[in-house]
Design an enzyme around this catalytic site. Structure first.
Site, PDB file in Angstrom:
ATOM      1  N   ASP A 148       0.812  -3.738  -4.683  1.00  0.00           N
ATOM      2  CA  ASP A 148       0.900  -5.102  -4.140  1.00  0.00           C
ATOM      3  C   ASP A 148       0.017  -5.999  -5.008  1.00  0.00           C
ATOM      4  O   ASP A 148      -1.047  -6.451  -4.580  1.00  0.00           O
ATOM      5  CB  ASP A 148       0.447  -5.105  -2.685  1.00  0.00           C
TER       6      ASP A 148
ATOM      7  N   HIS B 131      -2.167   5.578  -0.259  1.00  0.00           N
ATOM      8  CA  HIS B 131      -3.295   5.218   0.615  1.00  0.00           C
ATOM      9  C   HIS B 131      -4.431   6.246   0.478  1.00  0.00           C
ATOM     10  O   HIS B 131      -5.607   5.886   0.476  1.00  0.00           O
ATOM     11  CB  HIS B 131      -2.852   5.211   2.085  1.00  0.00           C
TER      12      HIS B 131
END
Ligand code: PAF
Length: 282
Positions: A152, A37
């Site tokens: 993802d 992140h």
């Protein structure tokens, strides 16, 4: 870094920056932040002047038997990491700010076709929840650029299609997966793994690398590639869900003439469902 919890406060803070001529970057997250992140924020700071991140565990993307209740909520630690990374504004709304009353039943955003396979098949409704909340967040933040992790891969493809199909004036940027030293893709759900499972979990990436290598050496029987990987994963203590050689644009099964490829994989290890992928060109 300022933290706001309401849509109104978020809009006011971003509007002031936009009026000052700043380019707005956005990293949506569900919190429990890791180095992957933080890389999104760092990359965002290269592409935008003012970085916004959100921490919101989105109920509509969890299935009835999934881990919504137990999903790690670590807001204070997340805020400290975002601040250290140089993020300017954190949006951390409660559930009833994003879905007041019964609003989660009023409307949803459904991206078709590309959601049919892989995680879309294994987790019915998951991508509807993702595209609905990302649409809401895009409309709230109105960023110029939004960054998502390539771990993802299918989610990124869904968001790209949604952004194009719904005419959002937002540049969607995919950022490379950050890995542990042993190759395991960083994920908020890795916390569900024991130390031993983390070691064995790295096998998923090794299988992806071996499959890529075989294909680059000329292997074109993609079913055989998948079967070999699934056998190896089972032997290493995984419950494989899918391991598919796909076209990188549509995520449909690749044929021998396709050259822009991604291998997508999902497998269960202990309490965690791990996903990973590798994309390459022939
Ligand atoms: O990737 C995630 O963490 C979530 O799916 C996202 C994009 C923040 C939407 O809730």
């Amino acid at each position: 870094m300022k933290t706001v919890n309401s849509i109104e406060a978020l809009r006011a803070a971003v509007k002031a920056q936009r009026m000052a001529g700043k380019r707005i970057g956005f990293v949506p997250t569900m919190g429990n932040l890791h180095a992957g992140h933080i890389t999104l924020v760092t990359e965002g700071l290269r592409q935008a002047d003012f970085m916004v991140s959100s921490v919101f565990v989105n109920p509509t993307q969890f299935g009835p038997n999934e881990d919504f209740d137990n999903y790690p909520r670590t807001l204070d630690a997340d805020a400290a990491k975002l601040e250290a990374a140089g993020c300017h504004l954190l949006f951390a709304p409660p559930v009833d700010e994003m879905y007041p009353g019964d609003q989660d039943t009023w409307a949803k955003v459904v991206v078709t076709e590309i959601t049919d396979r892989h995680c879309g098949a294994a987790r019915p409704g998951h991508f509807d929840g993702v595209s609905t909340v990302v649409t809401k967040l895009f409309n709230i933040v109105k960023p110029d650029v939004a960054l998502f992790g390539k771990k993802d891969f299918q989610q990124l493809a869904v968001i790209r299609r949604m952004t194009t199909a719904l005419c959002f004036d937002i540049e969607v940027v995919g950022v490379d997966t950050v890995r542990e030293a042993n190759g395991l893709a960083m994920s908020s759900r890795n916390g569900y793994l024991s130390a031993d499972e983390k070691n064995r979990g790295a096998k998923l990436y090794r299988c992806l690398c071996a499959a890529k290598e075989a294909i680059q050496q000329g292997e074109r029987d993609y079913m055989a590639v998948s079967q070999r990987a699934n056998q190896e994963l089972t032997g290493a203590g995984f419950e494989p869900e899918y391991f598919s050689v796909c076209r990188a644009d549509t995520l449909e099964p690749a044929t021998a003439t396709d050259s822009d490829l991604v291998i997508l994989a999902a497998a269960r290890m202990g309490k965690a469902r791990l996903i990973d992928n590798i994309d390459f060109q022939l």
